[in-house]
Design an enzyme around this catalytic site. Structure first.
Site, PDB file in Angstrom:
ATOM      1  N   ASP A  55       0.838  -1.206   0.000  1.00 39.81           N
ATOM      2  CA  ASP A  55       0.000   0.000   0.000  1.00 39.81           C
ATOM      3  C   ASP A  55       0.871   1.253   0.000  1.00 39.81           C
ATOM      4  O   ASP A  55       1.842   1.339   0.762  1.00 39.81           O
ATOM      5  CB  ASP A  55      -0.902   0.050   1.228  1.00 39.81           C
ATOM      6  CG  ASP A  55      -1.909  -1.088   1.262  1.00 39.81           C
ATOM      7  OD1 ASP A  55      -2.208  -1.643   0.189  1.00 39.81           O
ATOM      8  OD2 ASP A  55      -2.374  -1.420   2.369  1.00 39.81           O
ATOM      9  N   ASP A  91      -0.566  -3.439  -4.424  1.00 40.79           N
ATOM     10  CA  ASP A  91      -1.858  -3.551  -3.756  1.00 40.79           C
ATOM     11  C   ASP A  91      -2.593  -2.231  -3.917  1.00 40.79           C
ATOM     12  O   ASP A  91      -2.840  -1.797  -5.028  1.00 40.79           O
ATOM     13  CB  ASP A  91      -1.669  -3.961  -2.299  1.00 40.79           C
ATOM     14  CG  ASP A  91      -2.968  -4.493  -1.676  1.00 40.79           C
ATOM     15  OD1 ASP A  91      -4.008  -4.475  -2.354  1.00 40.79           O
ATOM     16  OD2 ASP A  91      -2.939  -4.918  -0.517  1.00 40.79           O
ATOM     17  N   ASP A 149      -5.425   2.493   1.887  1.00 39.10           N
ATOM     18  CA  ASP A 149      -6.280   1.532   2.585  1.00 39.10           C
ATOM     19  C   ASP A 149      -6.549   1.981   4.010  1.00 39.10           C
ATOM     20  O   ASP A 149      -5.676   2.565   4.671  1.00 39.10           O
ATOM     21  CB  ASP A 149      -5.620   0.154   2.635  1.00 39.10           C
ATOM     22  CG  ASP A 149      -5.982  -0.711   1.434  1.00 39.10           C
ATOM     23  OD1 ASP A 149      -6.712  -0.237   0.555  1.00 39.10           O
ATOM     24  OD2 ASP A 149      -5.525  -1.863   1.382  1.00 39.10           O
ATOM     25  N   ARG A 208     -12.135  -0.141  -6.820  1.00 39.80           N
ATOM     26  CA  ARG A 208     -11.983   0.375  -5.455  1.00 39.80           C
ATOM     27  C   ARG A 208     -11.656   1.867  -5.442  1.00 39.80           C
ATOM     28  O   ARG A 208     -10.569   2.289  -5.047  1.00 39.80           O
ATOM     29  CB  ARG A 208     -10.909  -0.400  -4.690  1.00 39.80           C
ATOM     30  CG  ARG A 208     -11.178  -1.895  -4.614  1.00 39.80           C
ATOM     31  CD  ARG A 208     -10.169  -2.601  -3.724  1.00 39.80           C
ATOM     32  NE  ARG A 208     -10.427  -4.045  -3.665  1.00 39.80           N
ATOM     33  CZ  ARG A 208      -9.771  -4.894  -2.894  1.00 39.80           C
ATOM     34  NH1 ARG A 208      -8.811  -4.457  -2.090  1.00 39.80           N
ATOM     35  NH2 ARG A 208     -10.058  -6.177  -2.908  1.00 39.80           N
TER      36      ARG A 208
END
Length: 529
Positions: A161, A190, A194, A243
């Site tokens: 991340d 990734d 997040d 996302r």
């Protein structure tokens, strides 16, 4: 069962030259603006001020960032860490101390509070190294580039991340950053941002998210439902598979964002997640809103959005697109004030404001980017020592009020050297030290740095920034910096005669952080008294 997410980034990257280019660090933006201007959910629950009121230090390595955290009196002592240069795994080591809990494979903001990390000067690039927040509160991350962080297939950091938050994190402002990858999960990447395991009261504003399989999620699983609320506004999402964000159980207010080339899906509330989606612009994308890859439904409220060349898939057991004619399925009350730009101007406003090294420009709510005035960073000055970060303010250094007129004494710039961060076509660095008001230097953009330098230490206590004819008043915010140490000697608004504590140095920088028109500096005069 979750349907596999298809990855098309290799083709999209090849086709999109502008998206594939790495972010180039442009001239300085004001670090002190991190203490004001936060909007959205991060203003609630006590607010988000980061390191305001504390010391300010300069860091050019990951180890120095960790050392700054560890050098505080306590884990909650406010601190602003100004970062310039490239941070890598190679220059980041674990530093120990009672006020920190760091690691060697990431920038670790763990079990701490009241911290600002802000890019300054020529820019701050976190290259293949992520920023990790864990058990942390009142954190600001501003004006940095984080790129190509991997969880596999090469050097790894932070679980892949760019910015990750987890385990009781609250009141965070992620602002004016450029976050990018070079592929999807199968290439080792990734998410770009997040939020997991009780991450609450976050604002994500004026960032760019590019070239990634995953923009980010709120909630790591369908049982991780204690996150949010989060505000996303004035961000650019470009060439992202999915996302943007994924919401599991969380509430998000999503307004004035620009979505371009979402390849598989976009805003994805599920498992009770709720999204209020106001005045966004979606272009050349697929399934930009809905519940996808699950039968655990989320809901949304839609107002004033533009859907430009958006395609929608057919509904199915685990596929619940909001379109082709999105309508609200819930009602969400927003507990803070905010200003909405019209959706039609979102692409231009976001292009002029979002990302690192854009002068921390923001929208005025009327489709016009504005450069905020800098606010001096307060607090005591740390004492330098072996391995200590460099302080950026001297004892008692005031914020001066520039005056007009010609100072007395000898102009030390005559015969000195000059350089800078960039120069517009037809201008020269040397024009600011030639004693000629008809020649000038101008940066290649609206912000930039011009410097005067000497072969040996020279004492300076006053400068005079003389703008060229036709450009007087264009400079609206600036900082004067001792290039030798990184110390901020003064900061303010309009240019002119600027006084500060007498300082011995070899190079002095005048950093333009905001302008109402093209800055043109005819002369950068320096004086001993």
């Amino acid at each position: 069962m979750r349907r596999p997410e298809v990855r098309r980034l290799h083709a999209a990257l090849a086709a999109m030259v502008t998206g594939a280019a790495l972010v180039v660090a442009l001239p300085l933006t004001q670090a002190s603006a991190a203490t004001g201007g936060v909007t959205g959910y991060a203003t609630l629950n006590g607010g988000t001020t980061g390191g305001a009121g504390g010391q300010t230090v300069r860091a050019s390595t990951g180890t120095a960032i960790h050392a700054a955290l560890c050098g505080r009196a306590s884990s909650s002592t406010p601190i602003t860490i100004q970062v310039e240069g490239t941070i890598t795994l190679g220059n980041t080591t674990k530093v120990s101390g009672s006020s920190c809990n760091t690691a060697a494979d990431k920038i670790e903001i763990k079990e701490v509070s009241n911290v600002t990390i802000v890019g300054v000067g020529g820019g701050a690039v976190f290259d293949q190294i992520g920023i990790h927040l864990r058990s942390a509160s009142n954190i600001i991350i501003q004006n940095v580039t984080v790129q190509n962080v991997k969880k596999s297939n090469g050097p790894t950091s932070n679980g892949g991340d760019a910015i990750g938050m987890e385990s009781d994190v609250h009141n965070v402002w992620i602002d004016h950053n450029s976050l990018l990858a070079s592929g999807g999960e199968d290439q080792g990447y990734d998410s770009l941002v997040d939020m997991k395991a009780n991450t609450n009261y976050v604002t994500v504003s004026y960032n760019t998210f590019r070239n990634s399989g995953r923009g980010g999620l709120i909630g790591s699983s369908d049982s991780d439902l204690g996150n949010g609320p989060v505000t996303f506004h004035h961000n650019l999402y470009e060439n992202i598979d999915s996302r943007t964000p994924l919401l599991r159980g969380a509430t998000a207010h999503i307004y004035n964002n620009y979505y371009l080339h979402l390849n598989e899906s976009g805003i994805n509330p599920r498992a009770g997640g709720k999204a209020r989606v106001d005045n966004n612009y979606f272009a050349n994308s697929k399934d930009v809103l809905g519940t996808f890859y699950t039968d655990l439904m989320g809901s949304w409220q839609v107002n004033g959005n533009i859907f430009d060349n958006v395609t929608w898939s057919s509904p199915g057991t685990e596929n619940h697109p909001a379109g082709p004619n999105p309508t609200s399925t819930t009602s969400i009350s927003i507990p803070y004030s905010y200003q909405l730009d019209a959706a039609s101007c979102v692409p231009s406003v976001v292009a002029g404001t979002a990302g690192a090294n854009k002068g921390l420009r923001v929208s005025d709510g009327n489709c016009t980017p504005q450069t905020p005035s800098p606010t001096p960073t307060g607090g005591p000055t740390p004492t330098s020592g072996p391995g200590s970060p460099t302080p950026t303010s001297g004892p008692g250094s005031p914020t001066p009020t520039p005056t007009q007129g010609q100072p007395g004494g000898t102009n030390l710039s005559l015969g000195a050297g000059a350089d800078g961060s960039s120069k517009a076509s037809g201008t020269s660095y040397g024009n600011v030290v030639d004693g000629n008001m008809t020649t000038y230097w101008s940066p290649s953009g609206s912000t930039g740095t011009i410097s005067v330098k000497w072969g040996s230490a020279t004492t300076v206590s006053k400068i005079n920034i003389r703008e060229a004819s036709g450009a007087v008043g264009n400079i609206r915010s600036w900082r004067v910096v001792n290039n030798d140490t990184g110390a901020v000697l003064a900061s303010g608004g309009t240019a002119g005669v600027i006084s500060f504590a007498s300082t011995s140095l070899k190079k002095i920088n005048f950093e333009i952080t905001g302008a109402s028109g093209a800055p043109r500096v005819a002369e950068f005069e320096t004086y001993a008294s």
